[in-house]
Each structure stands twice: as structure tokens, then as C-alpha cells.
Scaffold this motif. Structure first.
Motif, PDB file in Angstrom:
ATOM      1  N   ALA A 197       0.832  -1.211   0.000  1.00  0.00           N
ATOM      2  CA  ALA A 197       0.000   0.000   0.000  1.00  0.00           C
ATOM      3  C   ALA A 197       0.867   1.262   0.000  1.00  0.00           C
ATOM      4  O   ALA A 197       1.783   1.404   0.805  1.00  0.00           O
ATOM      5  N   SER A 198       0.543   2.166  -0.916  1.00  0.00           N
ATOM      6  CA  SER A 198       1.397   3.340  -1.122  1.00  0.00           C
ATOM      7  C   SER A 198       1.419   4.286   0.063  1.00  0.00           C
ATOM      8  O   SER A 198       2.351   5.080   0.207  1.00  0.00           O
ATOM      9  N   ALA A 199       0.406   4.228   0.940  1.00  0.00           N
ATOM     10  CA  ALA A 199       0.360   5.132   2.086  1.00  0.00           C
ATOM     11  C   ALA A 199       1.129   4.617   3.282  1.00  0.00           C
ATOM     12  O   ALA A 199       1.402   5.384   4.207  1.00  0.00           O
ATOM     13  N   LEU A 200       1.457   3.338   3.312  1.00  0.00           N
ATOM     14  CA  LEU A 200       1.937   2.717   4.541  1.00  0.00           C
ATOM     15  C   LEU A 200       3.414   2.362   4.457  1.00  0.00           C
ATOM     16  O   LEU A 200       3.855   1.689   3.514  1.00  0.00           O
ATOM     17  N   LEU A 245       5.053  14.381  16.273  1.00  0.00           N
ATOM     18  CA  LEU A 245       5.597  13.030  16.255  1.00  0.00           C
ATOM     19  C   LEU A 245       6.854  13.043  15.384  1.00  0.00           C
ATOM     20  O   LEU A 245       6.781  13.300  14.180  1.00  0.00           O
ATOM     21  N   VAL A 246       8.006  12.790  16.004  1.00  0.00           N
ATOM     22  CA  VAL A 246       9.250  12.676  15.240  1.00  0.00           C
ATOM     23  C   VAL A 246       9.412  11.215  14.838  1.00  0.00           C
ATOM     24  O   VAL A 246       9.510  10.329  15.688  1.00  0.00           O
ATOM     25  N   LEU A 247       9.426  10.981  13.535  1.00  0.00           N
ATOM     26  CA  LEU A 247       9.420   9.620  13.005  1.00  0.00           C
ATOM     27  C   LEU A 247      10.832   9.092  12.773  1.00  0.00           C
ATOM     28  O   LEU A 247      11.806   9.840  12.852  1.00  0.00           O
ATOM     29  N   PRO A 248      10.945   7.808  12.449  1.00  0.00           N
ATOM     30  CA  PRO A 248      12.240   7.269  12.013  1.00  0.00           C
ATOM     31  C   PRO A 248      12.702   7.937  10.721  1.00  0.00           C
ATOM     32  O   PRO A 248      11.926   8.603  10.029  1.00  0.00           O
ATOM     33  N   PRO A 249      13.967   7.736  10.358  1.00  0.00           N
ATOM     34  CA  PRO A 249      14.555   8.479   9.229  1.00  0.00           C
ATOM     35  C   PRO A 249      13.879   8.269   7.883  1.00  0.00           C
ATOM     36  O   PRO A 249      14.056   9.090   6.988  1.00  0.00           O
ATOM     37  N   SER A 250      13.116   7.185   7.703  1.00  0.00           N
ATOM     38  CA  SER A 250      12.535   6.923   6.383  1.00  0.00           C
ATOM     39  C   SER A 250      11.325   7.788   6.059  1.00  0.00           C
ATOM     40  O   SER A 250      10.807   7.722   4.945  1.00  0.00           O
ATOM     41  N   PHE A 251      10.871   8.613   6.986  1.00  0.00           N
ATOM     42  CA  PHE A 251       9.753   9.511   6.671  1.00  0.00           C
ATOM     43  C   PHE A 251      10.141  10.380   5.482  1.00  0.00           C
ATOM     44  O   PHE A 251      11.208  11.002   5.482  1.00  0.00           O
ATOM     45  N   PRO A 252       9.298  10.456   4.427  1.00  0.00           N
ATOM     46  CA  PRO A 252       9.745  11.042   3.161  1.00  0.00           C
ATOM     47  C   PRO A 252       9.722  12.560   3.078  1.00  0.00           C
ATOM     48  O   PRO A 252      10.264  13.125   2.133  1.00  0.00           O
ATOM     49  N   PHE A 253       9.086  13.237   4.040  1.00  0.00           N
ATOM     50  CA  PHE A 253       8.940  14.684   3.951  1.00  0.00           C
ATOM     51  C   PHE A 253       9.568  15.358   5.165  1.00  0.00           C
ATOM     52  O   PHE A 253       9.927  14.708   6.155  1.00  0.00           O
ATOM     53  N   GLY A 254       9.673  16.695   5.091  1.00  0.00           N
ATOM     54  CA  GLY A 254      10.141  17.429   6.258  1.00  0.00           C
ATOM     55  C   GLY A 254       9.131  17.331   7.379  1.00  0.00           C
ATOM     56  O   GLY A 254       9.470  17.131   8.544  1.00  0.00           O
ATOM     57  N   HIS A 259      10.159   5.050   2.155  1.00  0.00           N
ATOM     58  CA  HIS A 259       8.699   5.015   2.060  1.00  0.00           C
ATOM     59  C   HIS A 259       8.290   4.652   0.631  1.00  0.00           C
ATOM     60  O   HIS A 259       9.018   4.972  -0.333  1.00  0.00           O
ATOM     61  N   PRO A 260       7.121   3.997   0.443  1.00  0.00           N
ATOM     62  CA  PRO A 260       6.704   3.604  -0.906  1.00  0.00           C
ATOM     63  C   PRO A 260       6.664   4.745  -1.913  1.00  0.00           C
ATOM     64  O   PRO A 260       6.962   4.538  -3.102  1.00  0.00           O
ATOM     65  N   THR A 261       6.304   5.947  -1.489  1.00  0.00           N
ATOM     66  CA  THR A 261       6.258   7.063  -2.438  1.00  0.00           C
ATOM     67  C   THR A 261       7.653   7.430  -2.926  1.00  0.00           C
ATOM     68  O   THR A 261       7.842   7.808  -4.087  1.00  0.00           O
ATOM     69  N   VAL A 268      10.230   5.250  -2.984  1.00  0.00           N
ATOM     70  CA  VAL A 268      10.636   4.114  -3.809  1.00  0.00           C
ATOM     71  C   VAL A 268      10.092   4.261  -5.225  1.00  0.00           C
ATOM     72  O   VAL A 268      10.811   4.047  -6.221  1.00  0.00           O
ATOM     73  N   SER A 269       8.828   4.635  -5.349  1.00  0.00           N
ATOM     74  CA  SER A 269       8.228   4.799  -6.668  1.00  0.00           C
ATOM     75  C   SER A 269       8.970   5.846  -7.486  1.00  0.00           C
ATOM     76  O   SER A 269       9.274   5.626  -8.670  1.00  0.00           O
ATOM     77  N   ALA A 270       9.288   6.978  -6.875  1.00  0.00           N
ATOM     78  CA  ALA A 270       9.983   8.052  -7.586  1.00  0.00           C
ATOM     79  C   ALA A 270      11.401   7.638  -7.976  1.00  0.00           C
ATOM     80  O   ALA A 270      11.851   7.900  -9.104  1.00  0.00           O
ATOM     81  N   LEU A 271      12.114   6.977  -7.067  1.00  0.00           N
ATOM     82  CA  LEU A 271      13.493   6.602  -7.358  1.00  0.00           C
ATOM     83  C   LEU A 271      13.570   5.424  -8.326  1.00  0.00           C
ATOM     84  O   LEU A 271      14.514   5.338  -9.125  1.00  0.00           O
ATOM     85  N   ASP A 272      12.602   4.518  -8.259  1.00  0.00           N
ATOM     86  CA  ASP A 272      12.573   3.437  -9.252  1.00  0.00           C
ATOM     87  C   ASP A 272      12.516   4.016 -10.665  1.00  0.00           C
ATOM     88  O   ASP A 272      13.212   3.549 -11.579  1.00  0.00           O
ATOM     89  N   LYS A 273      11.691   5.043 -10.841  1.00  0.00           N
ATOM     90  CA  LYS A 273      11.577   5.671 -12.164  1.00  0.00           C
ATOM     91  C   LYS A 273      12.866   6.419 -12.516  1.00  0.00           C
ATOM     92  O   LYS A 273      13.363   6.331 -13.632  1.00  0.00           O
ATOM     93  N   MET A 274      13.397   7.174 -11.547  1.00  0.00           N
ATOM     94  CA  MET A 274      14.593   7.963 -11.808  1.00  0.00           C
ATOM     95  C   MET A 274      15.777   7.084 -12.215  1.00  0.00           C
ATOM     96  O   MET A 274      16.531   7.410 -13.144  1.00  0.00           O
ATOM     97  N   LEU A 275      15.914   5.955 -11.534  1.00  0.00           N
ATOM     98  CA  LEU A 275      17.092   5.112 -11.740  1.00  0.00           C
ATOM     99  C   LEU A 275      16.831   3.946 -12.701  1.00  0.00           C
ATOM    100  O   LEU A 275      17.743   3.163 -12.969  1.00  0.00           O
ATOM    101  N   GLY A 276      15.580   3.827 -13.193  1.00  0.00           N
ATOM    102  CA  GLY A 276      15.249   2.698 -14.050  1.00  0.00           C
ATOM    103  C   GLY A 276      15.441   1.375 -13.334  1.00  0.00           C
ATOM    104  O   GLY A 276      15.951   0.404 -13.898  1.00  0.00           O
ATOM    105  N   TRP A 277      15.003   1.329 -12.101  1.00  0.00           N
ATOM    106  CA  TRP A 277      15.257   0.174 -11.232  1.00  0.00           C
ATOM    107  C   TRP A 277      14.466  -1.044 -11.678  1.00  0.00           C
ATOM    108  O   TRP A 277      13.263  -0.987 -11.863  1.00  0.00           O
TER     109      TRP A 277
END
Length: 627
Positions: A140-143, A287-296, A612-614, A616-625
């Protein structure tokens, strides 16, 4: 230039009562905007026919399978004769749909569209409360499901959601559009050694015993909010109060450090109220999250989600919290009806954030932040793929880069400088009151400005260039640029360094993050290996604990294929999940061809599982993963 038409603002509130008073949403339903520009292209919903007014979740977080499963009970408001409701769905595994009495209802899932997902059509008949039994997809893209090594404590797993812009349809079956505001409640069942928090009033802070080894937490949001603001986190989470209505949630191992860095949060709330009116959401916690939180940060009501990269020990990045707090007015209280007008959230909030910074930390601090945003504005205007991407009212995915933030806030600052701060502040406070808990469009905002601020003053109308700002590409001629004395000193230093002065002459001991960024980004992109070694050796860039500094340094090093920085790249990329800081590094690597792509793919293979899935989706496209 041809002006865009001024569309009249109309709203339609469906006038049907719900089946019983017990089913009514805590707040009266917010209006649905029905003007053409308010049509949301990213939802399948037809809210003018049938709309969700309240969502009640009863879900269990299954860490073994990375699935949220249970029920969503939806209250519906429908016009006479309506026989179906259309929801948004993204890979939900639906088991059944019934009415409130348990009678099965017919339902179907339409064709899948990338990103947008699928329409979930339910034949409601006379039902005005429906129960959907379902499970989310493991992807799931949100989780974001994090294994223990990806947390600060390294012992227990973690889950967090990120709904903006249309990701919540991957774990909540509802009408996932910012213009369809809904109240909500939830019971979340989690392993007994974990804690659940959500963006709502916390009714059971310590949890309730459920099945053996499980605890349930209950939450309630009585106000209507856009669905992307329903947010959840589950993990080894502790709390420390700052004052009577603010506090910090985070993992126990970093609680003291995080709470110290964010100790001004209560003062920020009071300051914001002094600018634009009462804070209407009860508590304001972070709430301060773990480092993988995708936004500021993410402005979830009552509970801002924040990246740990803002914890730098000097409070120079707490403007992120000021920004998310400001969203409690611009975004959460008055929301863009569609993502084509996301500047109504982000531009307003960036302007408001700067005013909070000025009131708390002084004019020069605010000027420094505004001046840096001006740099970002110029960067994105030049880098946009086409002129249309620079319009404030634009494509469904918003403007290019950070223009929603930078061009939008510059627009509002220009109005302030034109009409005067006192007059502008009086208008803006009144604007938030009149449109509280409602969606808004660009056309609606301009109509409001003309009715309540300009009031037929033709000379003022001409000075403001409202339609040019809102609908035209580029930057209007009246744009206000705030200059910072602090950054001017950095620029003078840069001139000396770029002329050959030794790096040892740079005294950076007391620099803020903003000064560091001005310096590093102001260095010529072409440097000798010897100069890069001097920079790193003298300023300790590769070992900096400030993620902003390390990101900017690595981009410079990569531009010169500086091999001694390669280990620092490998250390940095898996340790940070914030897109703002890692996208530039991956992008710089990609620009270096085979040399850079070899490094990018190697490090991404290690880091990918913690993003985060969002992202991953962006970097998969950027890097042609390809995996």
C-alpha cells in the motif's frame, strides 16, 4: 495577456438528513464546491450525487503480513433518487460490503489506472450507512512498514502512514479528495508492546486490552477534514509534554533530544494565534518519526509528523514545525478543493510560517529564510520543463518543484507589501474565519480578495496583478524579494573563497543550516580534487551530523566525481528517507553517467527497503530500477 475568466464561486450542500441522529457526523457536512474548476480529476467520486460524511475505522495492524485489516463504516449523504456511491480504491482486498443491519450490498471495482487506482462502486439503495470489510495490500502506497533496524531503537518494528496527496485510498475505502471533507473515528488494534497514535483526539492514550498480546487505541476527529489528513503511526513511541497543550512523541531513545529541540512549540502555537486567530484543533503535538519519513513534515491535525533531519541541535530547522503548525489554518482549516490549487495550502502556509519565525526569532531570521526561498523560486522557474508548469493554478499534480511554496508565498508577501501589513493581517484572519472547515479554489480566493480587500479599488487591482499571479506562467513584475543581511555576509565570504582564499579562513562555528546551504550551494560546481579535500578536511563535511549539510556537500562532490566522498554517499543514502535531501544526491549521481549510476544503483539496493513507498516509486523511475 489574456486573463482567465473569473468563475463565480458556488457551493452545494446536500440537504438530506441521515437515517438517524446517531449516524450524523459530529460537525454538519462541509460544502461541496461545484464550479468547473473545483472538479477533482484525481478522484472517481461523484460527491454531488452521494458523498461520505464520516468514516469509522476498526482495523488491526498485522506486522507479520504488512497489512491493515478490518472494517470501515461510512456515513453517506445522498441526493434524492441516488442509488449508488463511488469511492476511491487502490488495491484493497474487499471481502464484503453491507448496510448497517448486515444486509449484503452489490459492489464492483472498475479498471485500474496507475497512481489513481480504481473506482469502487456500491449499490446503496436506501442505505445511508455501509460497512466495508477489507484488507490493505502489503505494498500500500500510504503505509511504511519498518523493520526494527530501520528505527532509532533498533528493537521493535514501526508503521506510519502518509496520505497526501491521494495515497490514503490504499488503506481506507473512502472518497479520497481534498474537497470532500469528512469527520472520522477509529479503533486501531496493535501488538501489546507497541503504541498507536493518530491525527485526532486520543481517547485511550494507554490502550485497552484486546485479544491476548494485543491492545486497542481509540481516536475521534469531530471536525470535517480532507481525507489525506487521516494519519496513523504505530511503534515504540513515548511522549513528553512541552506545556498544557503541546508535546512530543518519538522513540524513547531520542525523546530527550527531540523534546529539547522542539521546546518552542508551545510558543509557536500562541504566536500563530496572535497572528490569525484561535487554534481550533485542541492539542498540537509533534511526532518525530524514524529516518525513512519522506517529507520534512506532514500537517496531520493535532499531530504533525516530522522528519528527524530537523533535529540538528541548534533549532535552525524548527521552521519546519512552524510550517506544519501554520497548516492548521491554511490547509487543514481552509483546504484546496483539488490538487491543481495546492498553492492555496503550501503558498499560504509558507508565508504564515515566515511570519511565525519573524515574531519568535526576529526579522533577520525571517529575512534569511525568505531570501533562501527566493533562490529556490528562481531555480524552479529556470528548471521547469515548460511555462505551464510555473502557473499557480495548474496541473492536477501541482506546479513544478517547490513553486507552490515559493511563488505562492511571494504572491501573498507582495499583497502584504502593497496594501500594508495591518490591513493584510486583518483580511487574512477574517478569511480563515469565513472559510473555516471548507474547501477553496483559486477562483474562490481571488473573488474573496476582490470582495473583502480590494472592494472596487481599480488602482489597487491593477497594482496587485491578481490574475497574472494566479494563472500566468513565470513571475509577475511586482514580485517582492526580501534581502537578508546574514546571507549578504555569506555572499561576501563566498566571493573571497571563490577568488582563492583558503578554506581555513572560513569561520563556520556558529553558522545556521541556512548559512551553510548558502555557502555550499554558492561554491562553483567545478572544483579541483585538492580544493574538495581542503573543504572536507577543514569543515568536516562528510562527517557532519546535519543532513542538510551532508546532502549539499555530496551533490558538490558528485559533480566533480570526487572518489573520496563515495564512502560518505554509501553511509548517507540509507540513513535518510527525506526526499528533499536524497533526491538531489541520486539526481547528481545519475547526471554523472556510468560512474554515478554504478554508485547510485549499488547504494539504492541497500537503502531501498528503508524508504517510504512514495520515495521508492519516484526513485525506481529515476534510476530505471529493475530489482
Amino acid at each position: 495577456m489574456t486573463k482567465a475568466p473569473r468563475l463565480p464561486l458556488r457551493s452545494l450542500t446536500l440537504a438530506l438528513a441521515l437515517a438517524s441522529a446517531a449516524q450524523a457526523a459530529p460537525d454538519a457536512p462541509s460544502p461541496i464546491l461545484t464550479t468547473p474548476e473545483a472538479r477533482d480529476e484525481l478522484t472517481y467520486a461523484r460527491p454531488e450525487i452521494a458523498r461520505v460524511t464520516h468514516v469509522d475505522l476498526d482495523l488491526t495492524a498485522d506486522f507479520a503480513t504488512h497489512v491493515m485489516r478490518g472494517t470501515a463504516t461510512l456515513d453517506i449523504l445522498a441526493r434524492p433518487g441516488a442509488t449508488e456511491i463511488i469511492l476511491d480504491d487502490n488495491k484493497l482486498a474487499i471481502s464484503s460490503v453491507t448496510d448497517a443491519a448486515g444486509k449484503p450490498l452489490k459492489w464492483s471495482v472498475g479498471a485500474y489506472a496507475d497512481y489513481k487506482g480504481t473506482p469502487l462502486t456500491i449499490a446503496i439503495g436506501a442505505a445511508r450507512r455501509i460497512v466495508i470489510t477489507y484488507a490493505s495490500d502489503p505494498g500500500a502506497s500510504a503505509l511504511g512498514w519498518l523493520a526494527p533496524p530501520l528505527t532509532a531503537g533498533k528493537v521493535k518494528p514501526y508503521l506510519f502512514s502518509q496520505g497526501e496527496s491521494i495515497n490514503n485510498r490504499s488503506w481506507i475505502p473512502t472518497q479520497d479528495s481534498p474537497g470532500i471533507r469528512q469527520s472520522w473515528s477509529a479503533k486501531i488494534t496493535v501488538p501489546a508492546d507497541l503504541v498507536a497514535v493518530m491525527s485526532a483526539e486520543r481517547l485511550t492514550p494507554k490502550g485497552e486490552a484486546a485479544a491476548p498480546g494485543w491492545h486497542s487505541y481509540r481516536f475521534r476527529m469531530d471536525h470535517n477534514v480532507p481525507p489525506y489528513l487521516i494519519a496513523l503511526a504505530v511503534g515504540d513511541i513515548a511522549f513528553r509534554a512541552i506545556d498544557a497543550r503541546t508535546g512530543v512523541y518519538t522513540e524513547p531513545s531520542v525523546l530527550a533530544k527531540d523534546a529539547s529541540e522542539l521546546s518552542d512549540t508551545g510558543r509557536m502555537v500562541t504566536t500563530a494565534e496572535g497572528l490569525y486567530g484561535k487554534y481550533r484543533w485542541g492539542r498540537y503535538d509533534v511526532l518525530v518519526l524514524p529516518p525513512s519519513f519522506p517529507f520534512g513534515g506532514m500537517e496531520n491535525p493535532t499531530l504533525t509528523f516530522a522528519t528527524p533531519t530537523i533535529i540538528t541541535g541548534d533549532k535552525s530547522n524548527v521552521d519546519v514545525i512552524a510550517h506544519e503548525l501554520a497548516h492548521s489554518w491554511s490547509g487543514n482549516l481552509v483546504t484546496n478543493a483539488t490538487w491543481s490549487d495546492s498553492w492555496l495550502n503550501e503558498g499560504f502556509t509558507t508565508y504564515f510560517e515566515n511570519r511565525i519565525d519573524e515574531a519568535l526569532y526576529g526579522k533577520e531570521r525571517a529575512a534569511t529564510l525568505a531570501d533562501l526561498l527566493w533562490d529556490n523560486l528562481q531555480r524552479d522557474l529556470k528548471g521547469a520543463p515548460d511555462a505551464d508548469a510555473t502557473r499557480l493554478h495548474g496541473k492536477p499534480e501541482g506546479t513544478y518543484g517547490e513553486l507552490d511554496y515559493t511563488k505562492g508565498s511571494t504572491f501573498l508577501r507582495t499583497i502584504e507589501y502593497t496594501v500594508g501589513r495591518a490591513r493584510w493581517d486583518a483580511y487574512l484572519g477574517d478569511y480563515f474565519d469565513r472559510h473555516a472547515f471548507q474547501p477553496q479554489t483559486t477562483a474562490g480566493f481571488l473573488a474573496d480578495l476582490r470582495a473583502h480587500l480590494i472592494k472596487g479599488d481599480a488602482a489597487l487591482e491593477a497594482k496587485l496583478q491578481l490574475d497574472t499571479w494566479a494563472y500566468a506562467p513565470g513571475l509577475p513584475s511586482n514580485a517582492v524579494h526580501v534581502h537578508s543581511e546574514t546571507l549578504a555576509k555569506i555572499d561576501a565570504l563566498l566571493a573571497r573563497v571563490n577568488a582563492g582564499a583558503p578554506i581555513a579562513s572560513v569561520d563556520a562555528a556558529h553558522w545556521s543550516t541556512q548559512e551553510w546551504l548558502r555557502f555550499l550551494n554558492g561554491l562553483p560546481r567545478q572544483q579541483t580534487a585538492a580544493r574538495l579535500a581542503e573543504l572536507d578536511r577543514t569543515l568536516h563535511l562528510s562527517s557532519s551530523t546535519n543532513a542538510y549539510i551532508r546532502s549539499a556537500w555530496l551533490v558538490l562532490a558528485i559533480a566533480n566525481r570526487y572518489d573520496p566522498a563515495v564512502p560518505a554517499i554509501a553511509d548517507f543514502l540509507p540513513s535518510v528517507g527525506r526526499g528533499l535531501l536524497i533526491y538531489p544526491v541520486y539526481r547528481a549521481l545519475k547526471q554523472q553517467g556510468d560512474w554515478g549510476m554504478a554508485i547510485a544503483r549499488r547504494d539504492y539496493a541497500v537503502a531501498r527497503g528503508g524508504y517510504h513507498p512514495t520515495v521508492v516509486s519516484a526513485l525506481d523511475k529515476m534510476l530505471g530500477w529493475k530489482g
